[in-house]
Enzyme design. Structure first.
Site, short mmCIF file in Angstrom:
data_model
loop_
_atom_site.label_atom_id
_atom_site.label_comp_id
_atom_site.label_asym_id
_atom_site.label_seq_id
_atom_site.Cartn_x
_atom_site.Cartn_y
_atom_site.Cartn_z
N CYS A 88 0.79 -1.09 0.07
CA CYS A 88 -0.05 0.23 0.14
C CYS A 88 0.93 1.21 -0.09
O CYS A 88 1.81 1.48 1.13
CB CYS A 88 -0.88 0.07 1.36
SG CYS A 88 -1.81 1.45 1.18
N CYS A 91 -0.57 4.33 2.56
CA CYS A 91 -0.49 4.15 3.96
C CYS A 91 -0.32 2.51 4.32
O CYS A 91 0.98 2.07 4.06
CB CYS A 91 -1.82 4.43 4.68
SG CYS A 91 -3.48 3.77 3.69
N SER A 92 -1.19 1.83 4.61
CA SER A 92 -0.96 0.26 5.09
C SER A 92 -2.30 -0.62 4.94
O SER A 92 -2.38 -1.48 5.60
CB SER A 92 -0.44 0.50 6.58
OG SER A 92 -1.83 1.03 7.52
N CYS A 93 -2.85 -0.31 3.94
CA CYS A 93 -4.04 -0.90 3.50
C CYS A 93 -3.72 -2.52 3.43
O CYS A 93 -2.89 -2.82 2.97
CB CYS A 93 -4.75 -0.41 2.34
SG CYS A 93 -5.50 1.15 2.40
FE FE Z 1 -3.34 1.96 2.92
#
Ligand code: FE
Length: 183
Positions: A88, A91-93
Site C-alpha cells: 500500500c 498507507c498500510s491497507c
Molecule cells: Fe493504505
C-alpha cells in the site's frame, strides 16, 4: 494503532511487552492462518481456485472469513512466469480477515517506496531470488481493494493433506515477499 498504544501505555493500561506479544501473535499466528487455509483449499480444489480468482471476496467468505478491511478482495496467482507482490504505497491497507494485522515492515516508508521501484531488490532482501525470466507485478492496495497472493504450490506435495499444505503457507508468501515453504 501505534498512537493508541502510546496513550494506553502512558496511562499505564497496557504493559508494552505484553502488547508486543499480542500484536506478534495476530501478525504471524492467528491472522495469516486464515489466509493459509484459503490458499491450501485453492491448491486442492480446482473449482474453489477458479472461484477465488473470479470473486475472491465471495470465495473467501464461503470459508467463513470476512469483515472489515476485506470487503473487496482480489486474489492474484503466482505462476512459473509471474510473481505478484502487494503494497500500500499510501498507507498500510491490508486484508485483515485473511492476514490479520500488517507486519511493521509493510507499513514502513522504505518498503512502500522501494517495492514499486525495485521489487526484485526487495525480494532479495527477503531472501528470495527469482529467475530473471519471472516477471514481477506489484499491486497497490487501496481503501477499496485488498489483495491476497496465491503462492505457487511447492513441489513434491502431492501426498499432503489440505491441513498439512496450509502449514506451508507463510504470511509473507501471501504478500508476495516470500514463497510457500518446501515440505
Ligand atoms: Fe493504505
Amino acid at each position: 494503532m501505534r498512537a493508541l498504544e502510546t496513550v494506553l501505555t502512558q496511562k499505564g493500561y497496557v504493559d508494552p511487552a505484553a502488547l508486543d506479544v499480542l500484536i506478534e501473535t495476530y501478525q504471524t499466528k492467528i491472522g495469516p492462518r486464515n489466509g493459509a487455509r484459503v490458499v491450501a483449499r485453492a491448491w486442492c480444489d480446482a473449482e474453489f481456485r477458479r472461484r477465488l480468482l473470479d470473486d475472491a471476496t465471495a470465495a473467501i467468505a464461503s470459508l467463513g472469513f470476512q469483515g472489515r478491511q476485506g470487503e473487496h478482495m482480489v486474489a492474484v496467482e503466482n505462476t512459473a512466469e509471474l510473481h505478484n507482490m502487494v503494497v500500500c504505497t499510501l498507507c498500510s491497507c491490508y486484508p485483515w480477515p485473511v492476514l490479520g494485522l500488517p507486519p511493521t515492515w509493510y507499513k514502513s516508508a522504505p518498503y512502500r517506496a522501494r517495492v514499486v521501484k525495485d521489487p526484485r531488490g526487495v525480494l532479495k532482501d527477503f531472501g528470495v531470488t527469482l529467475p530473471e525470466a519471472v516477471r514481477i507485478r506489484v499491486w497497490d492496495s487501496t481503501a477499496e481493494v485488498r489483495y491476497l497472493v496465491l503462492p505457487q504450490r511447492p513441489a513434491a506435495t502431492e501426498h499432503l493433506t489440505e491441513t498439512e499444505l496450509a502449514d506451508l503457507v507463510t504470511r509473507d508468501s501471501m504478500i508476495g515477499t516470500g514463497l510457500a515453504r518446501a515440505p
